[in-house]
Design a protein around this motif. Structure first.
Motif, mmCIF file in Angstrom:
data_model
loop_
_atom_site.group_PDB
_atom_site.id
_atom_site.type_symbol
_atom_site.label_atom_id
_atom_site.label_comp_id
_atom_site.label_asym_id
_atom_site.label_seq_id
_atom_site.Cartn_x
_atom_site.Cartn_y
_atom_site.Cartn_z
ATOM 1 N N LEU A 40 15.308 28.539 50.810
ATOM 2 C CA LEU A 40 14.509 29.199 50.066
ATOM 3 C C LEU A 40 15.095 30.243 49.186
ATOM 4 N N PRO A 41 15.638 29.603 48.186
ATOM 5 C CA PRO A 41 16.601 30.731 47.292
ATOM 6 C C PRO A 41 15.500 31.721 46.592
ATOM 7 N N PRO A 42 16.283 32.822 46.161
ATOM 8 C CA PRO A 42 15.392 34.065 45.793
ATOM 9 C C PRO A 42 14.522 33.686 44.889
ATOM 10 N N ALA A 43 14.619 32.969 43.772
ATOM 11 C CA ALA A 43 13.970 32.437 42.697
ATOM 12 C C ALA A 43 12.505 31.962 43.340
ATOM 13 N N GLN A 44 12.692 30.913 44.215
ATOM 14 C CA GLN A 44 11.601 30.331 44.967
ATOM 15 C C GLN A 44 10.830 31.310 45.645
ATOM 16 N N LEU A 45 11.704 31.982 46.677
ATOM 17 C CA LEU A 45 11.125 33.028 47.313
ATOM 18 C C LEU A 45 9.980 34.228 46.618
ATOM 19 N N ASN A 46 10.436 34.655 45.473
ATOM 20 C CA ASN A 46 9.655 35.269 44.842
ATOM 21 C C ASN A 46 8.434 34.555 43.962
ATOM 22 N N ALA A 47 8.707 33.593 43.643
ATOM 23 C CA ALA A 47 7.579 32.560 43.183
ATOM 24 C C ALA A 47 6.515 32.384 44.131
ATOM 25 N N ALA A 48 6.941 32.114 45.438
ATOM 26 C CA ALA A 48 6.181 31.730 46.542
ATOM 27 C C ALA A 48 5.113 33.107 46.896
ATOM 28 N N LEU A 49 5.716 34.169 46.625
ATOM 29 C CA LEU A 49 5.115 35.418 47.191
ATOM 30 C C LEU A 49 4.235 35.991 45.915
ATOM 31 N N ASP A 50 4.314 35.476 44.785
ATOM 32 C CA ASP A 50 3.695 35.796 43.687
ATOM 33 C C ASP A 50 2.574 35.039 43.797
ATOM 34 N N ALA A 51 2.530 33.665 44.255
ATOM 35 C CA ALA A 51 1.539 32.873 44.170
ATOM 36 C C ALA A 51 0.375 33.414 45.266
ATOM 37 N N MET A 52 0.956 33.987 46.237
ATOM 38 C CA MET A 52 -0.073 34.441 47.171
ATOM 39 C C MET A 52 -0.864 35.620 46.800
ATOM 40 N N GLY A 53 -0.888 36.352 45.705
ATOM 41 C CA GLY A 53 -1.541 37.235 44.881
ATOM 42 C C GLY A 53 -1.844 38.359 45.726
ATOM 43 N N GLY A 54 -0.653 38.837 46.569
ATOM 44 C CA GLY A 54 -0.888 40.103 47.165
ATOM 45 C C GLY A 54 -0.807 40.054 48.895
ATOM 46 N N VAL A 55 -0.159 40.835 49.635
ATOM 47 C CA VAL A 55 -0.134 40.696 50.756
ATOM 48 C C VAL A 55 -0.490 41.920 51.639
ATOM 49 N N ARG A 56 -1.554 42.109 52.419
ATOM 50 C CA ARG A 56 -1.953 43.478 52.971
ATOM 51 C C ARG A 56 -1.970 42.950 54.569
ATOM 52 N N LEU A 57 -1.297 43.851 55.253
ATOM 53 C CA LEU A 57 -1.547 43.832 56.688
ATOM 54 C C LEU A 57 -2.635 44.262 57.139
ATOM 55 N N GLU A 58 -3.161 43.319 57.969
ATOM 56 C CA GLU A 58 -4.572 43.426 58.745
ATOM 57 C C GLU A 58 -4.551 43.877 60.279
ATOM 58 N N SER A 59 -3.449 43.142 60.867
ATOM 59 C CA SER A 59 -3.347 43.620 62.370
ATOM 60 C C SER A 59 -2.003 42.839 62.871
ATOM 61 N N LEU A 60 -1.501 43.493 63.969
ATOM 62 C CA LEU A 60 -0.497 42.993 64.582
ATOM 63 C C LEU A 60 -0.886 42.449 66.038
ATOM 64 N N THR A 61 -0.312 41.196 66.293
ATOM 65 C CA THR A 61 -0.918 40.681 67.658
ATOM 66 C C THR A 61 -0.173 40.654 68.779
ATOM 67 N N GLN A 62 1.186 40.417 68.372
ATOM 68 C CA GLN A 62 2.586 40.471 69.325
ATOM 69 C C GLN A 62 3.730 40.878 68.670
ATOM 70 N N VAL A 63 4.488 41.631 69.440
ATOM 71 C CA VAL A 63 5.505 42.472 68.844
ATOM 72 C C VAL A 63 6.719 42.534 69.524
ATOM 73 N N THR A 64 7.971 42.179 69.414
ATOM 74 C CA THR A 64 9.145 42.300 70.211
ATOM 75 C C THR A 64 9.844 42.887 69.164
ATOM 76 N N PRO A 65 11.334 43.498 69.597
ATOM 77 C CA PRO A 65 12.052 44.045 68.692
ATOM 78 C C PRO A 65 12.662 43.013 67.628
ATOM 79 N N THR A 66 12.652 41.954 67.610
ATOM 80 C CA THR A 66 13.127 41.335 66.641
ATOM 81 C C THR A 66 12.324 40.172 66.263
#
Length: 469
Positions: A97-123
């Protein structure tokens, strides 16, 4: 046709997604929790934004937490400069997923806001975000250098059916035309159906046709006519449209059979599929379809993705009507003499079903099972690597199901999912669901999540030996 994902696309042709969204695991280690839900499919309607959550969850001060914090800030100020993307994402991720396609895909999502985290490890971590497409499941992982090497925005997990009767009811609510099969693949390579709905009726496949292309390629390798390292030249006349990334590489550059096959399956790369059809030969792919399908005649000529784009998107319906009016022999000539000479730039997007009963690739649920079983019999490490690279968010327990293969497909009016999974005791099962609506484009955001739940529940019932409702 082949699967497609509006959130993943750099162009808006509603065809052939990767059922992957931003899921590019490459060589990443598994995330903290298996991604819940598939990525948004091609031609999926953009849902109304979910309610804004109150408060923001604490993000851990860990390698993956730092990358999540950076990503949320970066998405708020798109496009992300390429140097920043390369500093935060692994090279293996950006190969797919090259940079240009990554930017286009993120833009198509129309914003991203974190609502919750369910599982977390260091990585690795998983959680829920809100976007213009609604609430999505987030899964992220980082490599040993702390760079993002796995990122999936998938559909939230729905409850799995507890009986075959419940599955049938929910499946039929998705679309007017459905087919389904859950089967065990026996030691002789034959599929033993456990539960079915219209198992012998052919349906449009979407990108699932690429199983036949992979099979023909593997057969040619088995016979010594090709190798996984054979170079393929990306000639301009073989380039297709996304999903995928190979169409963006320089004209006449090369890619190996191994890489093209992996991209064809893992991110449904359409140019990769067409390169392999060209190298293996259309006749060989048709022969593979005859070997594995009772409805192979419906796929002659076996179309490339480029040909299908042109027939459905260039001066529609003129080219399509002419092609459909011809007998089989003249169709081959028409593809060479007329369709091949039509510039790909003439393809215009569409968002309603177009001739899905006549211009597509076709198989029954039983045919799909035979294709998965046939690939399993041909299995080599490169083939397994391609088929297991992306589970589209199914999220089976890897300890209980160490092998999971997937291929799906979509276009307006078509949504298909197919899986082969082998459990820890060595038993192999195939589940496939084919849905279609010739009049109305399906809401793939909703339908995709529901199909994943049905497939997930099917594997649970198969493992429990549930034969009856």
């Amino acid at each position: 046709m082949p699967d497609s994902s509006r959130s993943m696309r750099t162009r808006t042709i509603p065809l052939m997604s990767a059922a992957l969204a931003l899921a590019v695991a490459a060589t990443a280690a598994p995330a903290a929790a298996a991604p819940a839900g598939s990525a948004v499919g091609a031609g999926a309607a953009i849902a109304a934004a979910a309610p804004t959550p109150t408060g923001t969850p604490d993000i851990p001060n860990s390698p993956v937490g730092e990358q999540l914090r950076w990503l949320l800030a970066a998405v708020a100020a798109l496009p992300i400069p390429e140097d920043q993307i390369r500093a935060h994402f692994s090279a293996s991720f950006l190969e797919q997923l090259p940079p240009a396609q990554l930017n286009a895909a993120l833009d198509a999502m129309g914003g991203v806001r974190l609502e919750s985290l369910t599982q977390v490890t260091p990585t690795a971590l998983s959680g829920v975000v809100t976007t213009a497409q609604g609430r999505l499941q987030l899964t992220m992982s980082v490599d040993g250098d702390g760079r993002i090497d796995g990122l999936l925005f998938g559909l939230e997990q729905r409850p799995a059916p507890r009986s075959w009767a419940e599955l049938d009811k929910r499946l039929r609510a998705l679309a007017p035309r459905v087919g389904f099969l859950a089967a065990e693949v026996r030691g002789d390579g034959k599929c033993r159906p456990v539960h079915t709905v219209a198992p012998t009726t052919p349906r449009p496949l979407g990108s699932m046709f690429k199983l036949y292309v992979l099979g023909a390629t593997a057969e040619q390798i088995k016979k010594g006519r090709l190798s996984w390292d054979t170079p393929l030249t990306i000639r301009p006349e073989l380039k297709s449209l996304p999903s995928g990334t190979l169409q963006d590489r320089p004209d006449n550059s090369t890619v190996t059979v191994r890489e093209a096959a992996k991209l064809m399956i893992s991110i449904s790369d359409n140019t990769g599929a067409d390169l392999l059809i060209d190298k293996a030969g259309r006749a060989q792919v048709e022969a593979q379809a005859r070997k594995w399908s009772s409805h192979a005649a419906l796929n002659r000529p076996f179309l490339t993705t480029r040909e299908l784009f042109l027939l459905k998107g260039a001066d529609y319906p003129r080219l399509a009507k002419k092609y459909l009016s011809l007998d089989r022999t003249r169709r081959y000539r028409y593809l060479t003499a007329t369709v091949a000479r039509t510039p790909l730039t003439e393809v215009k997007p569409w968002n309603k079903p177009r001739d899905i009963d006549r211009l597509e690739w076709f198989a029954s649920p039983g045919d799909v099972c035979r294709a998965f079983a046939g690939l399993s019999a041909l299995n080599t490490p490169p083939l397994d690597e391609a088929m297991s690279a992306n589970d589209a968010g199914l999220g089976l327990d890897p300890k209980a199901w160490p092998t999971v293969w997937h291929k799906g497909g979509s276009e307006p009016g078509v949504l298909s999912m197919g899986y082969l999974a082998r459990d820890a005791s060595g038993r192999t099962y195939v589940v496939t669901a084919l849905t279609g609506d010739p009049r109305t484009a399906m809401d793939e955001t909703s339908a995709g999540a529901e199909l994943l739940a049905l497939v997930r529940g099917s594997f649970a019932m198969l493992s429990e030996g549930r034969v009856r409702s």
